[in-house]
Design a protein around this motif. Structure first.
Motif, PDB file in Angstrom:
ATOM      1  N   LYS A 258       0.853  -1.189   0.000  1.00 28.93           N
ATOM      2  CA  LYS A 258       0.000   0.000   0.000  1.00 28.93           C
ATOM      3  C   LYS A 258       0.885   1.234   0.000  1.00 28.93           C
ATOM      4  O   LYS A 258       1.933   1.265   0.647  1.00 28.93           O
ATOM      5  N   SER A 259       0.487   2.270  -0.729  1.00 33.26           N
ATOM      6  CA  SER A 259       1.230   3.523  -0.729  1.00 33.26           C
ATOM      7  C   SER A 259       0.282   4.690  -0.486  1.00 33.26           C
ATOM      8  O   SER A 259      -0.937   4.518  -0.411  1.00 33.26           O
ATOM      9  N   THR A 260       0.842   5.876  -0.361  1.00 36.34           N
ATOM     10  CA  THR A 260       0.046   7.054  -0.063  1.00 36.34           C
ATOM     11  C   THR A 260      -0.828   7.415  -1.260  1.00 36.34           C
ATOM     12  O   THR A 260      -0.311   7.595  -2.366  1.00 36.34           O
ATOM     13  N   PRO A 261      -2.137   7.504  -1.086  1.00 38.86           N
ATOM     14  CA  PRO A 261      -3.017   7.832  -2.218  1.00 38.86           C
ATOM     15  C   PRO A 261      -2.796   9.252  -2.705  1.00 38.86           C
ATOM     16  O   PRO A 261      -2.297  10.109  -1.969  1.00 38.86           O
ATOM     17  N   ARG A 262      -3.163   9.493  -3.949  1.00 34.10           N
ATOM     18  CA  ARG A 262      -2.948  10.799  -4.553  1.00 34.10           C
ATOM     19  C   ARG A 262      -3.685  11.890  -3.784  1.00 34.10           C
ATOM     20  O   ARG A 262      -3.128  12.944  -3.497  1.00 34.10           O
ATOM     21  N   ALA A 263      -4.961  11.639  -3.449  1.00 30.84           N
ATOM     22  CA  ALA A 263      -5.754  12.636  -2.725  1.00 30.84           C
ATOM     23  C   ALA A 263      -6.215  12.126  -1.369  1.00 30.84           C
ATOM     24  O   ALA A 263      -6.337  12.888  -0.419  1.00 30.84           O
ATOM     25  N   GLY A 264      -6.487  10.844  -1.278  1.00 27.18           N
ATOM     26  CA  GLY A 264      -6.975  10.282  -0.025  1.00 27.18           C
ATOM     27  C   GLY A 264      -8.406  10.677   0.287  1.00 27.18           C
ATOM     28  O   GLY A 264      -8.817  10.707   1.447  1.00 27.18           O
ATOM     29  N   ASP A 265      -9.178  10.964  -0.751  1.00 29.83           N
ATOM     30  CA  ASP A 265     -10.567  11.387  -0.574  1.00 29.83           C
ATOM     31  C   ASP A 265     -11.481  10.182  -0.375  1.00 29.83           C
ATOM     32  O   ASP A 265     -11.286   9.129  -0.994  1.00 29.83           O
ATOM     33  N   VAL A 266     -12.492  10.356   0.469  1.00 28.76           N
ATOM     34  CA  VAL A 266     -13.576   9.391   0.601  1.00 28.76           C
ATOM     35  C   VAL A 266     -14.880  10.175   0.577  1.00 28.76           C
ATOM     36  O   VAL A 266     -15.086  11.065   1.400  1.00 28.76           O
ATOM     37  N   PHE A 267     -15.729   9.856  -0.383  1.00 27.98           N
ATOM     38  CA  PHE A 267     -17.016  10.528  -0.525  1.00 27.98           C
ATOM     39  C   PHE A 267     -18.109   9.498  -0.255  1.00 27.98           C
ATOM     40  O   PHE A 267     -18.159   8.461  -0.912  1.00 27.98           O
ATOM     41  N   ALA A 268     -18.967   9.787   0.694  1.00 28.40           N
ATOM     42  CA  ALA A 268     -19.985   8.819   1.089  1.00 28.40           C
ATOM     43  C   ALA A 268     -21.347   9.486   1.162  1.00 28.40           C
ATOM     44  O   ALA A 268     -21.503  10.544   1.783  1.00 28.40           O
ATOM     45  N   ALA A 269     -22.326   8.856   0.513  1.00 31.06           N
ATOM     46  CA  ALA A 269     -23.708   9.323   0.544  1.00 31.06           C
ATOM     47  C   ALA A 269     -24.565   8.246   1.180  1.00 31.06           C
ATOM     48  O   ALA A 269     -24.408   7.057   0.879  1.00 31.06           O
ATOM     49  N   LYS A 270     -25.480   8.640   2.054  1.00 29.54           N
ATOM     50  CA  LYS A 270     -26.380   7.670   2.671  1.00 29.54           C
ATOM     51  C   LYS A 270     -27.313   7.104   1.609  1.00 29.54           C
ATOM     52  O   LYS A 270     -27.711   7.796   0.670  1.00 29.54           O
ATOM     53  N   THR A 271     -27.659   5.834   1.774  1.00 30.49           N
ATOM     54  CA  THR A 271     -28.583   5.197   0.853  1.00 30.49           C
ATOM     55  C   THR A 271     -29.921   4.951   1.548  1.00 30.49           C
ATOM     56  O   THR A 271     -30.009   4.929   2.779  1.00 30.49           O
ATOM     57  N   ALA A 272     -30.947   4.776   0.732  1.00 35.04           N
ATOM     58  CA  ALA A 272     -32.305   4.674   1.266  1.00 35.04           C
ATOM     59  C   ALA A 272     -32.494   3.459   2.163  1.00 35.04           C
ATOM     60  O   ALA A 272     -33.392   3.445   3.015  1.00 35.04           O
ATOM     61  N   ASP A 273     -31.630   2.445   2.018  1.00 34.79           N
ATOM     62  CA  ASP A 273     -31.769   1.230   2.826  1.00 34.79           C
ATOM     63  C   ASP A 273     -30.987   1.297   4.136  1.00 34.79           C
ATOM     64  O   ASP A 273     -30.872   0.302   4.852  1.00 34.79           O
ATOM     65  N   GLY A 274     -30.404   2.466   4.427  1.00 35.98           N
ATOM     66  CA  GLY A 274     -29.670   2.627   5.676  1.00 35.98           C
ATOM     67  C   GLY A 274     -28.177   2.418   5.568  1.00 35.98           C
ATOM     68  O   GLY A 274     -27.456   2.515   6.571  1.00 35.98           O
ATOM     69  N   GLY A 275     -27.690   2.149   4.371  1.00 29.46           N
ATOM     70  CA  GLY A 275     -26.259   1.970   4.160  1.00 29.46           C
ATOM     71  C   GLY A 275     -25.630   3.219   3.557  1.00 29.46           C
ATOM     72  O   GLY A 275     -26.086   4.336   3.796  1.00 29.46           O
ATOM     73  N   ALA A 276     -24.594   3.007   2.736  1.00 29.75           N
ATOM     74  CA  ALA A 276     -23.907   4.139   2.113  1.00 29.75           C
ATOM     75  C   ALA A 276     -23.307   3.727   0.778  1.00 29.75           C
ATOM     76  O   ALA A 276     -22.888   2.575   0.595  1.00 29.75           O
ATOM     77  N   LEU A 277     -23.277   4.680  -0.154  1.00 30.74           N
ATOM     78  CA  LEU A 277     -22.523   4.560  -1.399  1.00 30.74           C
ATOM     79  C   LEU A 277     -21.205   5.275  -1.171  1.00 30.74           C
ATOM     80  O   LEU A 277     -21.188   6.404  -0.657  1.00 30.74           O
ATOM     81  N   VAL A 278     -20.095   4.630  -1.541  1.00 32.63           N
ATOM     82  CA  VAL A 278     -18.775   5.170  -1.252  1.00 32.63           C
ATOM     83  C   VAL A 278     -17.940   5.241  -2.523  1.00 32.63           C
ATOM     84  O   VAL A 278     -17.861   4.268  -3.282  1.00 32.63           O
TER      85      VAL A 278
END
Length: 356
Positions: A258-278
């Motif tokens: 594993k190496s250092t990611p270019r941006a290291g961004d994580v974008f997460a939106a809640k989903t209607a079933d109580g989970g998340a899209l990532v």
């Protein structure tokens, strides 16, 4: 994305050739790189201000694809920087570096003019303090200035992140084939705005911010004991680990880390079933090391443009640096899955045997 992002599959160069006698491996060509109405609006809409309006988001996508097409036509890394950011920009700039070594017909197809159609916008409320919005879309050919044939039935999600002088597209990944049924419904508030998920807050026992690590584990350990659901993306990612010694003839070691990611961004939106899209970015390094001074490593054609000093030399050590983007979900009970991983070599370090 530079290569019109036609393919959401993992992009993989051919294995480096490693023998006790002269062998040079041919490199594989790389490929890579709208809106049904979001439901869930309530009759009574509170006075919640969106991060930007849908019209502004639509204009942002229009401007992005225009500049992207211009950058593709000119093979311009600097122009692409006006449309993209983070890992996606690094991946597309690296592709431009490789273009002279790639099949011309593949390049022409990959960089053909495109347009995003069937767009659905998921915009967070300004109060969420998010600096990004999400687009669900499909890609189509741009023919005589108008949308033409769809690339496929695949569903693409784009993340646009605000930068100092505007918006940049920073992640683009697909759901495809049989996994189109896995496309989640994004959770909306009473005003019809996207509910943002905190990347570091666990859903069940899994936080969205864990997805990049789970993906890189496929390369580093083969996903040993990974909680990731069985998907084609997981199996393909794991194959990099299980097939890492193929064609080396016992003359070299190969290892991923594993190496250092270019941006290291994580974008997460809640989903209607109580989970998340990532959607996120990650990075790995692949190191080849000849086992003795009678063995050496021959670079593949797509690696050579990254090596300015003696790219045709016999190499003792070669390190490929990969930038990645991924899309996945966390279920309501905390079970993670990854559905698409994009991988692109962005740098190659090579040490000739003469330097040993």
């Amino acid at each position: 994305m530079a290569h019109s992002a036609r393919s959401a599959h993992i992009l993989r160069p051919w294995r480096i050739g490693v023998l006790a006698a002269a062998v040079f491996s041919a490199a594989a060509s790389l490929t890579g790189c709208s809106t049904d109405r979001a439901s869930g609006h309530a009759d009574a809409v509170p006075a919640e201000r969106p991060l930007l309006t849908e019209a502004e988001a639509n204009q942002t996508v229009d401007a992005y694809q225009t500049v992207n097409n211009q950058a593709n036509a000119k093979r311009s890394a600097s122009l692409m920087a006006k449309a993209e950011g983070g890992a996606v920009l690094a991946m597309d700039q690296a592709y431009f570096t490789q273009v002279p070594a790639l099949d011309k017909s593949d390049v022409t197809d990959n960089l053909a003019p495109f347009v995003y159609v069937h767009r659905t916008f998921y915009i967070p409320p300004a109060s969420a303090k998010a600096n990004w919005f999400l687009v669900r879309t499909q890609g189509a050919q741009l023919t005589h200035g108008k949308p033409g044939k769809l690339w496929s039935k695949d569903i693409r999600f784009l993340v646009f992140k605000r930068s100092g002088d505007g918006w940049r597209m920073v992640v683009a990944r697909d759901f495809e084939g049989s996994e189109l049924s896995k496309v989640p419904h994004i959770a909306l508030d009473r005003a019809g705005l996207m509910k943002v998920a905190d990347p570091d807050t666990e859903i069940g026992r899994t936080a969205p911010s864990q997805l990049p690590r789970l993906v890189t584990d496929l390369w580093v350990t083969g996903g040993r004991d990974t909680p990731l659901a069985d998907t084609p993306a997981r199996r393909t990612g794991r194959s990099w680990y299980t097939e890492r010694n193929d064609n080396l003839g016992g003359h070299a070691w190969v290892d991923f880390k594993k190496s250092t990611p270019r941006a290291g961004d994580v974008f997460a939106a809640k989903t209607a079933d109580g989970g998340a899209l990532v959607l996120s970015d990650s990075a790995v390094e692949e190191t080849f090391l000849a086992k003795d001074l009678q063995s050496y490593i021959g670079l593949g054609d797509s690696d050579k443009p990254f090596v300015k000093r003696d790219p045709n030399a016999h190499m003792y050590k070669v390190v490929r640096h990969y930038a990645q983007t991924e899309i996945g979900t966390i279920s309501a009970d905390g079970k993670p899955a990854v559905y698409s991983i994009g991988t692109q070599v962005t740098k190659v370090d090579a040490t000739p045997t003469a330097d040993i």
